[in-house]
Motif scaffolding. Structure first.
Motif, PDB file in Angstrom:
ATOM      1  N   ARG A 163      17.683 121.418  48.606  1.00  0.00           N
ATOM      2  CA  ARG A 163      18.936 121.425  47.861  1.00  0.00           C
ATOM      3  C   ARG A 163      18.952 120.329  46.794  1.00  0.00           C
ATOM      4  NH1 ARG A 163      24.815 120.903  50.669  1.00  0.00           N
ATOM      5  NH2 ARG A 163      24.277 122.991  51.385  1.00  0.00           N
ATOM      6  N   CYS A 164      18.379 119.170  47.135  1.00  0.00           N
ATOM      7  CA  CYS A 164      18.358 118.030  46.211  1.00  0.00           C
ATOM      8  C   CYS A 164      17.162 118.071  45.263  1.00  0.00           C
ATOM      9  CB  CYS A 164      18.348 116.723  47.003  1.00  0.00           C
ATOM     10  SG  CYS A 164      19.846 116.447  47.959  1.00  0.00           S
ATOM     11  N   ARG A 165      16.306 119.069  45.443  1.00  0.00           N
ATOM     12  CA  ARG A 165      15.113 119.246  44.615  1.00  0.00           C
ATOM     13  C   ARG A 165      14.182 118.042  44.657  1.00  0.00           C
ATOM     14  NH1 ARG A 165      18.479 122.263  40.007  1.00  0.00           N
ATOM     15  NH2 ARG A 165      18.423 124.298  40.967  1.00  0.00           N
ATOM     16  N   VAL A 166      13.929 117.570  45.886  1.00  0.00           N
ATOM     17  CA  VAL A 166      12.958 116.508  46.130  1.00  0.00           C
ATOM     18  C   VAL A 166      12.109 116.917  47.324  1.00  0.00           C
ATOM     19  CG1 VAL A 166      14.418 114.660  45.213  1.00  0.00           C
ATOM     20  CG2 VAL A 166      14.504 115.191  47.649  1.00  0.00           C
ATOM     21  N   VAL A 167      10.980 116.247  47.502  1.00  0.00           N
ATOM     22  CA  VAL A 167      10.180 116.530  48.688  1.00  0.00           C
ATOM     23  C   VAL A 167      10.851 115.880  49.894  1.00  0.00           C
ATOM     24  CG1 VAL A 167       8.007 116.840  47.449  1.00  0.00           C
ATOM     25  CG2 VAL A 167       8.637 114.567  48.276  1.00  0.00           C
ATOM     26  N   GLN A 168      10.648 116.482  51.050  1.00  0.00           N
ATOM     27  CA  GLN A 168      11.311 116.036  52.276  1.00  0.00           C
ATOM     28  C   GLN A 168      10.978 114.582  52.595  1.00  0.00           C
ATOM     29  OE1 GLN A 168       9.668 115.657  55.554  1.00  0.00           O
ATOM     30  NE2 GLN A 168      11.603 114.965  56.392  1.00  0.00           N
ATOM     31  N   SER A 169       9.734 114.168  52.360  1.00  0.00           N
ATOM     32  CA  SER A 169       9.353 112.794  52.676  1.00  0.00           C
ATOM     33  C   SER A 169      10.119 111.776  51.833  1.00  0.00           C
ATOM     34  CB  SER A 169       7.846 112.595  52.514  1.00  0.00           C
ATOM     35  OG  SER A 169       7.449 112.873  51.185  1.00  0.00           O
ATOM     36  N   ALA A 170      10.390 112.112  50.578  1.00  0.00           N
ATOM     37  CA  ALA A 170      11.154 111.206  49.713  1.00  0.00           C
ATOM     38  C   ALA A 170      12.598 111.084  50.192  1.00  0.00           C
ATOM     39  CB  ALA A 170      11.118 111.691  48.270  1.00  0.00           C
ATOM     40  N   LEU A 171      13.185 112.211  50.560  1.00  0.00           N
ATOM     41  CA  LEU A 171      14.549 112.197  51.078  1.00  0.00           C
ATOM     42  C   LEU A 171      14.618 111.388  52.370  1.00  0.00           C
ATOM     43  CD1 LEU A 171      17.166 114.874  51.059  1.00  0.00           C
ATOM     44  CD2 LEU A 171      16.458 114.076  53.295  1.00  0.00           C
ATOM     45  N   SER A 172      13.684 111.617  53.278  1.00  0.00           N
ATOM     46  CA  SER A 172      13.658 110.887  54.546  1.00  0.00           C
ATOM     47  C   SER A 172      13.485 109.399  54.318  1.00  0.00           C
ATOM     48  CB  SER A 172      12.524 111.390  55.434  1.00  0.00           C
ATOM     49  OG  SER A 172      12.766 112.710  55.830  1.00  0.00           O
ATOM     50  N   HIS A 173      12.621 109.039  53.383  1.00  0.00           N
ATOM     51  CA  HIS A 173      12.382 107.626  53.080  1.00  0.00           C
ATOM     52  C   HIS A 173      13.653 106.955  52.569  1.00  0.00           C
ATOM     53  CE1 HIS A 173      10.284 104.050  51.680  1.00  0.00           C
ATOM     54  NE2 HIS A 173      10.918 104.209  50.546  1.00  0.00           N
ATOM     55  N   GLN A 174      14.359 107.620  51.688  1.00  0.00           N
ATOM     56  CA  GLN A 174      15.576 107.027  51.132  1.00  0.00           C
ATOM     57  C   GLN A 174      16.682 106.908  52.179  1.00  0.00           C
ATOM     58  OE1 GLN A 174      16.152 105.527  48.182  1.00  0.00           O
ATOM     59  NE2 GLN A 174      13.934 105.758  47.953  1.00  0.00           N
ATOM     60  N   ILE A 175      16.777 107.881  53.063  1.00  0.00           N
ATOM     61  CA  ILE A 175      17.782 107.788  54.125  1.00  0.00           C
ATOM     62  C   ILE A 175      17.410 106.674  55.098  1.00  0.00           C
ATOM     63  CG2 ILE A 175      18.769 108.980  56.130  1.00  0.00           C
ATOM     64  CD1 ILE A 175      18.988 111.454  54.379  1.00  0.00           C
ATOM     65  N   ALA A 176      16.129 106.555  55.432  1.00  0.00           N
ATOM     66  CA  ALA A 176      15.680 105.467  56.312  1.00  0.00           C
ATOM     67  C   ALA A 176      15.956 104.110  55.662  1.00  0.00           C
ATOM     68  CB  ALA A 176      14.207 105.624  56.634  1.00  0.00           C
ATOM     69  N   ARG A 177      15.728 104.026  54.365  1.00  0.00           N
ATOM     70  CA  ARG A 177      16.010 102.772  53.639  1.00  0.00           C
ATOM     71  C   ARG A 177      17.496 102.420  53.719  1.00  0.00           C
ATOM     72  NH1 ARG A 177      15.480 102.557  47.282  1.00  0.00           N
ATOM     73  NH2 ARG A 177      16.536 100.606  46.970  1.00  0.00           N
ATOM     74  N   LEU A 178      18.338 103.418  53.535  1.00  0.00           N
ATOM     75  CA  LEU A 178      19.781 103.199  53.630  1.00  0.00           C
ATOM     76  C   LEU A 178      20.170 102.793  55.047  1.00  0.00           C
ATOM     77  CD1 LEU A 178      22.592 103.259  52.361  1.00  0.00           C
ATOM     78  CD2 LEU A 178      22.666 105.717  52.858  1.00  0.00           C
ATOM     79  N   GLU A 179      19.591 103.429  56.040  1.00  0.00           N
ATOM     80  CA  GLU A 179      19.875 103.068  57.431  1.00  0.00           C
ATOM     81  C   GLU A 179      19.498 101.616  57.714  1.00  0.00           C
ATOM     82  OE1 GLU A 179      19.505 107.283  59.833  1.00  0.00           O
ATOM     83  OE2 GLU A 179      17.649 106.218  59.341  1.00  0.00           O
ATOM     84  N   ARG A 180      18.351 101.180  57.193  1.00  0.00           N
ATOM     85  CA  ARG A 180      17.956  99.771  57.371  1.00  0.00           C
ATOM     86  C   ARG A 180      18.949  98.842  56.689  1.00  0.00           C
ATOM     87  NH1 ARG A 180      12.973 102.003  56.409  1.00  0.00           N
ATOM     88  NH2 ARG A 180      12.934 101.259  54.256  1.00  0.00           N
ATOM     89  N   GLU A 181      19.371  99.218  55.498  1.00  0.00           N
ATOM     90  CA  GLU A 181      20.324  98.410  54.742  1.00  0.00           C
ATOM     91  C   GLU A 181      21.657  98.290  55.480  1.00  0.00           C
ATOM     92  OE1 GLU A 181      22.683  98.837  50.517  1.00  0.00           O
ATOM     93  OE2 GLU A 181      20.607  99.538  50.596  1.00  0.00           O
ATOM     94  N   LEU A 182      22.096  99.385  56.075  1.00  0.00           N
ATOM     95  CA  LEU A 182      23.374  99.395  56.787  1.00  0.00           C
ATOM     96  C   LEU A 182      23.260  98.871  58.215  1.00  0.00           C
ATOM     97  CD1 LEU A 182      24.705 102.877  55.619  1.00  0.00           C
ATOM     98  CD2 LEU A 182      25.367 100.614  54.753  1.00  0.00           C
ATOM     99  N   GLY A 183      22.039  98.854  58.736  1.00  0.00           N
ATOM    100  CA  GLY A 183      21.819  98.376  60.096  1.00  0.00           C
ATOM    101  C   GLY A 183      22.240  99.362  61.171  1.00  0.00           C
ATOM    102  N   THR A 184      22.234 100.655  60.833  1.00  0.00           N
ATOM    103  CA  THR A 184      22.614 101.671  61.814  1.00  0.00           C
ATOM    104  C   THR A 184      21.950 103.003  61.464  1.00  0.00           C
ATOM    105  OG1 THR A 184      24.479 102.682  62.966  1.00  0.00           O
ATOM    106  CG2 THR A 184      24.700 102.458  60.591  1.00  0.00           C
TER     107      THR A 184
END
Length: 56
Positions: free
Chosen positions: A24-45
């Protein structure tokens, strides 16, 4: 936190699937997962529970 990361979070929440969200976002799944993981680390949850779908 970046706006694109929030778009990814919304797409995963709406589709309940990382692969469909990436499409849907027109990106590869690994890039999307990486960015969500980065956000999770930033938020601490974790934002999403991840399950593997291996055969078994």
């Amino acid at each position: 936190m970046e706006l694109q990361q929030m778009r990814y979070v919304v797409a995963v929440a709406e589709t309940s699937n990382f692969t469909r969200a990436a499409e849907r976002c027109r990106v590869v799944q690994s890039a999307l997962s990486h960015q969500i993981a980065r956000l999770e680390r930033e938020l601490g949850t974790r934002l999403f529970d991840r399950t593997s779908r291996g055969s078994g």
